[in-house]
Design an enzyme around this catalytic site. Structure first.
Site, short mmCIF file in Angstrom:
data_model
loop_
_atom_site.label_atom_id
_atom_site.label_comp_id
_atom_site.label_asym_id
_atom_site.label_seq_id
_atom_site.Cartn_x
_atom_site.Cartn_y
_atom_site.Cartn_z
N HIS A 1 9.20 -7.96 77.94
CA HIS A 1 10.67 -8.02 77.92
C HIS A 1 11.10 -9.36 77.32
O HIS A 1 10.60 -10.41 77.74
CB HIS A 1 11.24 -7.97 79.34
CG HIS A 1 11.00 -6.70 80.08
ND1 HIS A 1 11.94 -5.71 80.16
CD2 HIS A 1 9.92 -6.26 80.78
CE1 HIS A 1 11.48 -4.71 80.90
NE2 HIS A 1 10.25 -5.01 81.28
N HIS B 1 4.25 -3.84 77.82
CA HIS B 1 5.45 -4.22 77.06
C HIS B 1 5.93 -5.58 77.57
O HIS B 1 5.76 -5.91 78.74
CB HIS B 1 6.56 -3.17 77.19
CG HIS B 1 6.87 -2.79 78.60
ND1 HIS B 1 6.10 -1.91 79.32
CD2 HIS B 1 7.85 -3.20 79.43
CE1 HIS B 1 6.59 -1.79 80.54
NE2 HIS B 1 7.65 -2.57 80.63
P1 AMP Z 1 9.17 -2.18 83.34
O1 AMP Z 1 9.97 -1.97 84.58
O2 AMP Z 1 8.71 -3.57 83.13
O3 AMP Z 1 8.06 -1.16 83.22
O4 AMP Z 1 10.20 -1.93 82.15
C1 AMP Z 1 10.42 -0.70 81.57
C2 AMP Z 1 11.66 -0.84 80.73
O5 AMP Z 1 11.69 0.20 79.79
C3 AMP Z 1 12.97 -0.77 81.53
O6 AMP Z 1 13.72 -1.95 81.28
C4 AMP Z 1 13.66 0.47 80.97
O7 AMP Z 1 15.05 0.32 80.88
C5 AMP Z 1 13.01 0.60 79.60
N1 AMP Z 1 12.96 1.95 79.05
C6 AMP Z 1 12.50 3.06 79.67
N2 AMP Z 1 12.57 4.13 78.83
C7 AMP Z 1 13.07 3.65 77.65
C8 AMP Z 1 13.37 4.24 76.40
N3 AMP Z 1 13.20 5.55 76.18
N4 AMP Z 1 13.85 3.45 75.42
C9 AMP Z 1 14.05 2.13 75.64
N5 AMP Z 1 13.78 1.51 76.80
C10 AMP Z 1 13.30 2.26 77.80
#
Ligand code: AMP
Ligand code: ZN
Length: 138
Positions: free
Chosen positions: A103, A101
């Site tokens: 950001h 993903h």
């Molecule tokens: P990372 O730390 O780069 O893996 O980012 C994961 C991101 O996903 C974090 O910013 C979380 O807040 C976000 N996240 C986790 N679960 C969900 C969800 N169900 N819906 C939207 N964002 C999420």
């Protein structure tokens, strides 16, 4: 491939509801559940790739174009002062969800967030060795 145990596969596929700002056959763009700033979004490929090392290059190329489109829409609609693009790979880099993903984080003057690293002194000899090591692996 879709992984039924992967939350981002389920969100990207629409099996779990999300705040979707964009969707096409290959991607879904959602608002982050715990946003760093107002409008913090995530671009999710619909296919499961754990990280940058796994993602298909053609998908990645399309994702880069989509990132530009989303960033442009944010700049126009959110009156942000800047935008960070961040993509974490591996726990050591802060990746908590093992589905690739990107950001897209709008930044506002005095938004209280810190996403920059601590700059350190470089050693010319070490830099030279690093250049050689990385170049040799390309
Ligand atoms: P990372 O730390 O780069 O893996 O980012 C994961 C991101 O996903 C974090 O910013 C979380 O807040 C976000 N996240 C986790 N679960 C969900 C969800 N169900 N819906 C939207 N964002 C999420
Ligand atoms: Zn997945």
């Amino acid at each position: 491939m879709i992984d039924k145990d992967c939350i981002f596969c389920l969100i990207a596929g629409g099996d779990i509801p999300s705040d979707t700002v964009y969707e096409d056959d290959e991607f879904r763009v959602i608002l982050d559940l715990n946003p760093a700033t107002r409008g913090h979004a995530l671009i999710l490929p619909k296919q499961h790739y754990a990280d940058l090392f796994e993602i298909d290059e053609e998908v990645l190329a399309k994702l880069a174009v989509l990132a530009k489109k989303i960033a442009g829409a944010m700049k126009e609609s959110l009156a942000c002062d800047g935008i960070n693009i961040i993509q974490n790979n591996g726990a050591a880099a802060g990746q908590s969800v093992r589905h690739f993903h990107l950001h897209i984080i709008p930044r506002y003057e005095n938004d209280g967030q810190k996403m920059l690293w601590i700059p350190r002194e470089s050693d010319p000899e070490v830099q030279k060795t690093l250049v050689e090591a990385i170049r040799a692996a390309l």
